[in-house]
Design an enzyme around this catalytic site. Structure first.
Site, PDB file in Angstrom:
ATOM      1  N   LYS A  89       0.808  -1.217   0.000  1.00 19.40           N
ATOM      2  CA  LYS A  89       0.000   0.000   0.000  1.00 19.40           C
ATOM      3  C   LYS A  89       0.847   1.274   0.000  1.00 19.40           C
ATOM      4  O   LYS A  89       0.429   2.304  -0.500  1.00 19.40           O
ATOM      5  CB  LYS A  89      -0.966  -0.007   1.184  1.00 19.40           C
ATOM      6  CG  LYS A  89      -2.104  -0.995   0.965  1.00 19.40           C
ATOM      7  CD  LYS A  89      -3.312  -0.646   1.789  1.00 19.40           C
ATOM      8  CE  LYS A  89      -4.506  -1.480   1.375  1.00 19.40           C
ATOM      9  NZ  LYS A  89      -4.376  -2.891   1.830  1.00 19.40           N
ATOM     10  N   GLU A 111      -9.330   7.306   3.440  1.00 19.01           N
ATOM     11  CA  GLU A 111     -10.266   6.389   4.081  1.00 19.01           C
ATOM     12  C   GLU A 111      -9.477   5.157   4.486  1.00 19.01           C
ATOM     13  O   GLU A 111      -8.472   4.831   3.867  1.00 19.01           O
ATOM     14  CB  GLU A 111     -11.384   5.996   3.105  1.00 19.01           C
ATOM     15  CG  GLU A 111     -11.068   4.805   2.176  1.00 19.01           C
ATOM     16  CD  GLU A 111      -9.956   5.064   1.157  1.00 19.01           C
ATOM     17  OE1 GLU A 111      -9.589   6.237   0.949  1.00 19.01           O
ATOM     18  OE2 GLU A 111      -9.432   4.078   0.588  1.00 19.01           O
ATOM     19  N   SER A 379       1.526  -9.696  -1.098  1.00 21.25           N
ATOM     20  CA  SER A 379       1.210  -8.265  -0.987  1.00 21.25           C
ATOM     21  C   SER A 379       1.632  -7.677   0.354  1.00 21.25           C
ATOM     22  O   SER A 379       1.943  -6.499   0.450  1.00 21.25           O
ATOM     23  CB  SER A 379      -0.282  -8.049  -1.200  1.00 21.25           C
ATOM     24  OG  SER A 379      -1.031  -8.913  -0.353  1.00 21.25           O
TER      25      SER A 379
HETATM   26  C1  LIG Z   1      -5.220  -3.912   1.625  1.00 18.37           C
HETATM   27  C2  LIG Z   1      -4.494  -5.165   1.341  1.00 18.37           C
HETATM   28  C3  LIG Z   1      -4.856  -6.012   0.272  1.00 18.37           C
HETATM   29  C4  LIG Z   1      -6.061  -5.774  -0.583  1.00 18.37           C
HETATM   30  O1  LIG Z   1      -6.059  -4.601  -1.327  1.00 18.37           O
HETATM   31  P1  LIG Z   1      -5.845  -4.558  -2.884  1.00 18.37           P
HETATM   32  O2  LIG Z   1      -6.207  -3.170  -3.251  1.00 18.37           O
HETATM   33  O3  LIG Z   1      -6.740  -5.583  -3.503  1.00 18.37           O
HETATM   34  O4  LIG Z   1      -4.418  -4.869  -3.149  1.00 18.37           O
HETATM   35  C5  LIG Z   1      -4.088  -7.131   0.027  1.00 18.37           C
HETATM   36  N1  LIG Z   1      -3.015  -7.427   0.791  1.00 18.37           N
HETATM   37  C6  LIG Z   1      -2.633  -6.652   1.815  1.00 18.37           C
HETATM   38  C7  LIG Z   1      -1.445  -7.057   2.618  1.00 18.37           C
HETATM   39  C8  LIG Z   1      -3.351  -5.498   2.136  1.00 18.37           C
HETATM   40  O5  LIG Z   1      -2.971  -4.743   3.172  1.00 18.37           O
END
Ligand SMILES: *Cc1c(COP(=O)(O)O)cnc(C)c1O
Length: 419
Positions: A89, A111, A379
């Site tokens: 993020k 948000e 992610s």
């Molecule tokens: C917020 C988040 C997501 C989901 O958000 P996307 O916009 O779909 O990427 C996925 N993995 C992590 C670690 C997150 O914090």
């Protein structure tokens, strides 16, 4: 070339359905984004922040033991969780906050649901010297205290939203309201690849560093990519991971949604799998949403707080419809199993969100030839999930720990009052 929107639309989806009062704000943002993405000074500053602050590039790790155990395609993991603040993020937050600073804004609003985007935005604002206000539903503020504490440490003000269901969608509405009143000084740093145009293009562009690095890392090491797998909440990590490969149709793209506890309506957050979601216009854009016949939000459920939003990136919805991306729903128990598997066999603790992608890759691996690679986008890292995973994996000792903590606080021992 990346596929970008045409006037804000991705086929039937996308658009910019905002009240008249926000028209100036979104138009000004679209113009500035286009200008600064061609500005060498902006790009150089962004690159320096990506390298020295976020810690890019992030590694592309060969998962040797997982590959052996799964007995098929080679498993590689893109370790986005090693980015500063623990997830992808920050790529978007740093990009947007720097853009806002160039535009002459002094104040950032955002948000947040579970608090991950709030943390990334608060950190980016601290780094770049901007005032930061984060809107979060009151219910979320109460249950996500570790992230609220981090946001406050970074100097952000967290506003508990008391409208509606007091969760993420209400926080989005409140942020929109603030932006409409204050856009001359304020930028709205939206957290995923959705919302009114130009946000889906902006967020995908700032996240595309993930896919660009993967492309280069794979080329340098002669890795033959069969498929890319990402989890899909709003769709930002998937968009950025996939974007440089959209046109390379030899490479298969898989999106893992939250299958929750099962396919019944309300027990998951699957917008693309199953037929619970409907086409509609909500929160400024057209996409697929989990709403009822009156357009009211349906309950969603997922063990991973980052995957339970009712909408999805309009671009990913379009690419799902055309068949470029294949979606699957991964259940909570499958995600938990993937957390254990990659922790034990690879020494990598995945976020529960990312574990949805990993669980899909575990099913896919045996079907892929051994000389080809499946790349999972991790992610985020799983440290943040200790309050969810511990009650599942070791419930009794966790309860005991929480009891002890409470006793300690109530007896006021070991509390560092002087701070
Ligand atoms: C917020 C988040 C997501 C989901 O958000 P996307 O916009 O779909 O990427 C996925 N993995 C992590 C670690 C997150 O914090």
């Amino acid at each position: 070339m990346y596929i970008t929107s045409e006037n804000g639309f991705f086929g039937d989806y996308g658009g910019s359905y905002v009240p008249e009062i926000l028209r100036t704000a979104v138009d000004e943002l679209a113009v500035a984004f286009e200008k600064y993405m061609k500005d060498p000074e902006f790009l150089a500053e962004l690159k320096e922040l990506q390298r020295d602050y976020i810690g890019r590039e992030t590694p592309l790790m060969f998962a040797r033991k997982a590959t052996e155990l799964l007995g098929g395609g080679q498993i590689y993991i893109k370790l986005e969780g090693l980015a500063n603040t623990g997830a992808h993020k920050i790529n978007n937050a740093i990009g947007q906050v720097l853009l806002a600073k160039k535009m002459g804004k002094t104040r950032i609003i955002a948000e947040t649901g579970a608090g991950q985007h709030g943390v990334a935005t608060a950190a980016a604002c601290a780094k770049l010297g901007m005032e930061c206000v984060v809107y979060q539903g009151e219910v979320d503020v109460r249950r996500q205290q570790p992230n609220v504490a981090s946001m406050e440490l970074y100097g952000a003000k967290v506003v508990a939203v008391k409208n509606g269901s007091r969760t993420l969608k209400d926080a989005v509405n409140e942020a929109m309201r603030d932006w409409a009143t204050n856009f001359e000084t304020t930028h709205y740093c939206l957290g995923s690849a959705l919302g009114p145009a130009p946000f889906p293009d902006i967020v995908r562009t700032f996240q595309s560093i993930i896919g660009q690095e993967v492309k280069q890392q794979a080329a340098e090491r002669g890795i033959k990519i069969d498929s890319l797998v990402a989890c899909v909440g709003g769709g930002s990590n998937a968009s950025g991971f996939f974007a440089p490969f959209f046109d390379d149709t030899e490479i298969k793209l898989y999106g893992a949604e939250a299958g929750g506890t099962g396919p019944e309506l309300g027990n998951n957050a699957s917008r693309m799998v199953g037929n619970a979601a409907k086409d509609g216009i909500l929160q400024g854009y057209k996409s697929r949403f989990l709403v009822d016949d009156d357009g009211q939000a349906q309950e969603t459920s997922s063990i991973s707080a980052g995957l339970d939003y009712l909408g999805i990136s309009p671009q990913l919805a379009m690419l799902g419809k055309t068949g470029r991306i294949t979606f699957d729903a991964i259940r909570d128990d499958e995600a938990l199993n993937a957390v254990s598997f990659f922790a034990k066999n690879e020494g990598v603790l995945m976020a529960l969100e990312s574990a949805h992608a990993a669980a899909y890759a575990m099913k896919l691996a045996p079907k892929v030839p051994k000389d080809k690679a499946i790349i999972i986008n991790m992610s985020g890292r799983g440290d943040k999930d200790v309050f969810i995973t511990s009650p599942v994996f070791r419930p009794e000792s966790w309860k005991d720990f929480l009891r002890l903590e409470l006793e300690r606080l109530e007896s006021n021992k070991n509390v560092h009052e002087k701070y």
